[in-house]
Design an enzyme around this catalytic site. Structure first.
Site, mmCIF file in Angstrom:
data_model
loop_
_atom_site.group_PDB
_atom_site.id
_atom_site.type_symbol
_atom_site.label_atom_id
_atom_site.label_comp_id
_atom_site.label_asym_id
_atom_site.label_seq_id
_atom_site.Cartn_x
_atom_site.Cartn_y
_atom_site.Cartn_z
ATOM 1 N N LYS A 166 7.693 -7.815 -7.637
ATOM 2 C CA LYS A 166 6.768 -7.034 -8.438
ATOM 3 C C LYS A 166 6.527 -7.701 -9.771
ATOM 4 C CE LYS A 166 5.942 -3.864 -5.553
ATOM 5 N NZ LYS A 166 4.583 -3.664 -5.035
ATOM 6 N N ASP A 194 3.120 -9.346 -6.825
ATOM 7 C CA ASP A 194 2.282 -8.162 -6.563
ATOM 8 C C ASP A 194 2.257 -7.321 -7.825
ATOM 9 O OD1 ASP A 194 1.060 -5.880 -5.642
ATOM 10 O OD2 ASP A 194 2.626 -5.345 -4.201
ATOM 11 N N GLU A 220 -0.915 -10.661 -5.230
ATOM 12 C CA GLU A 220 -1.429 -9.448 -4.572
ATOM 13 C C GLU A 220 -1.891 -8.417 -5.594
ATOM 14 O OE1 GLU A 220 1.027 -8.012 -1.380
ATOM 15 O OE2 GLU A 220 0.772 -5.922 -1.971
ATOM 16 N N GLU A 246 -4.744 -3.113 0.283
ATOM 17 C CA GLU A 246 -3.937 -1.970 0.710
ATOM 18 C C GLU A 246 -4.578 -0.652 0.299
ATOM 19 O OE1 GLU A 246 -0.359 -3.145 -1.736
ATOM 20 O OE2 GLU A 246 -0.170 -0.990 -1.926
ATOM 21 N N ASP A 269 -3.404 -1.614 5.602
ATOM 22 C CA ASP A 269 -2.238 -0.856 6.064
ATOM 23 C C ASP A 269 -2.653 -0.148 7.348
ATOM 24 O OD1 ASP A 269 -0.344 1.317 6.487
ATOM 25 O OD2 ASP A 269 0.457 0.746 4.530
ATOM 26 N N HIS A 296 -0.269 -4.756 5.066
ATOM 27 C CA HIS A 296 0.584 -4.006 4.142
ATOM 28 C C HIS A 296 1.428 -3.059 4.993
ATOM 29 C CE1 HIS A 296 1.320 -0.355 1.612
ATOM 30 N NE2 HIS A 296 1.635 -1.272 0.715
ATOM 31 N N GLU A 329 4.710 -7.728 6.247
ATOM 32 C CA GLU A 329 5.530 -7.228 5.144
ATOM 33 C C GLU A 329 6.710 -6.411 5.673
ATOM 34 O OE1 GLU A 329 3.419 -4.697 2.337
ATOM 35 O OE2 GLU A 329 5.025 -5.021 0.878
HETATM 36 CA CA CA Z 1 1.403 -4.002 -2.732
#
Ligand code: CA
Length: 375
Positions: A166, A194, A220, A246, A269, A296, A329
């Site tokens: 992150k 991300d 991302e 996503e 997703d 995702h 993922e």
């Molecule tokens: Ca994400």
């Protein structure tokens, strides 16, 4: 043979260690599952991504249009649900609810035909899928940078060959974290970042420019999902591949990302963007734009199994004898709804997870635990 019952289950877990990311903090996980049962007792499980209570209400809305249908007619049912929801929600949670039912129907169809979902999707290109570890969230306490580096090292020791971290706390802090994680895992492991759409255009560009030195495999959601022009512009200005999607729904949403050349990698997703039926179409669409697709994935073993089946059927681009393996993922943050609610618990070997070979999705729900965590 017809669909007799559609039940929803909201399940919740209080986290032992709350964590946060660029947008908000998490101290509970809540997911809405759906179980679709036929008149002969055969059932399939699905899962929606989004606020569970809204997913549940939307499934209630869609239910009457599905009950009584022949479960083998998965695309016909998809089209009915889509037509019934289009006027009110071209994007969003109603599509996630459609996705949940669609996934359950693929599970059901596999069980009826005694075939794994990957076969129904057209056949496996691979019997195991390369996964990347998602973790490295932020948590309160001292030495966050050191703790992130240690966590990344742990994933490397577990065999992951790609790790996503992150960012989104601010360019300076993010760069310190990226540097520490890259040093901890060495040069041979892929590292992705991300931001969960945390940045302005200038911040995203500044972070991308500085992060290029750390060999980042993709950046991302650098920007707001509404800022298509910003994505397009950032992609021109950095050598880091840009990923997103996503928060995007249906082929039409992904078409926007692709036509405007916003991303190198699309990340639908399956539990939100339209289920297996639509994400298979999104994969075809992405291929016509020569974009990669890396789903995702966030939730229980149902969502993860759907991802395994789909990715096992993706063609590598552009195709050659020895191709890079498409990625999926694999969330590694604390999640009992993944580790205890569904079986099997998927294990990682050399950075790969085996694609289930049982009929349907190849996952089942522990009904005792379901009652324990159901709210
Ligand atoms: Ca994400």
């Amino acid at each position: 043979m017809q669909i007799q019952q559609i039940e929803t289950f909201i399940v919740q877990q209080k986290l032992e260690t709350p964590f946060y990311f660029s947008q908000w903090d998490y101290d509970t996980r809540t997911v809405c599952l759906v179980k679709v049962t036929l008149d002969d007792g055969t059932y399939g499980w699905g899962e929606g991504y989004g606020p569970a209570i809204v997913v549940q209400a939307s499934i209630e809305f869609l239910k009457p249009f599905v009950i009584g249908s022949n479960p083998l007619h998965v695309e016909t049912i998809w089209q009915t649900m889509h037509r019934r929801s289009l006027d009110f929600a071209r994007r969003g949670v109603l599509v996630a609810s459609l996705s949940a039912i669609d996934i359950a129907l693929w599970d059901l169809r596999g069980k009826l035909l005694n075939q794994p979902v990957s076969v129904l999707l057209g056949g496996q290109r691979r019997d195991r899928v390369r996964v990347y570890a998602t973790g490295l969230y932020f948590s309160e306490g001292d030495n966050l940078t050191e703790r992130l580096a240690d966590e990344a090292k742990l994933y490397a020791e577990q065999g992951f060959t790609a790790i996503k971290m992150k960012v989104g706390l601010g360019v300076k802090k993010d760069l310190a974290h990226i540097r520490a994680v890259r040093e901890a895992i060495g040069d041979d492991i892929q590292l992705m970042i991300d931001s969960n759409h945390a940045f302005s255009r200038s911040e995203a560009y500044e972070l991308a420019r500085e992060a290029e030195a750390f060999n980042i495999s993709f950046f991302e959601e650098p920007l707001s999902p509404e800022d298509y022009e910003g994505y397009h512009e950032l992609r021109q200005r950095t050598t880091i591949p840009i990923a997103g999607g996503e928060c995007e729904y249906l082929c039409d949403g992904f078409r926007h990302l692709l036509v405007d050349a916003c991303v190198d990698i699309v990340q639908p997703d399956i539990c939100a963007a339209g289920g297996l039926t639509e994400v298979k179409r999104i994969a075809t669409l992405a291929r016509t734009f020569h974009a990669e697709l890396i789903p995702h994935c966030w939730g229980t073993g149902i969502a993860f199994a759907a991802g395994l089946h789909l990715v096992s059927t993706l063609d590598a681009l552009p195709g050659r004898l020895y191709t890079p393996e498409p990625l999926l993922e694999m969330d590694r943050s604390e999640n009992l709804l993944r580790d205890k609610l569904t079986q099997p618990v998927f294990s990682v070997n050399d950075g790969f997870v085996d694609v289930p070979t049982e009929a349907g999705l190849g996952v089942d729900v522990d009904l005792d635990y379901l009652e324990e965590v159901r709210i």
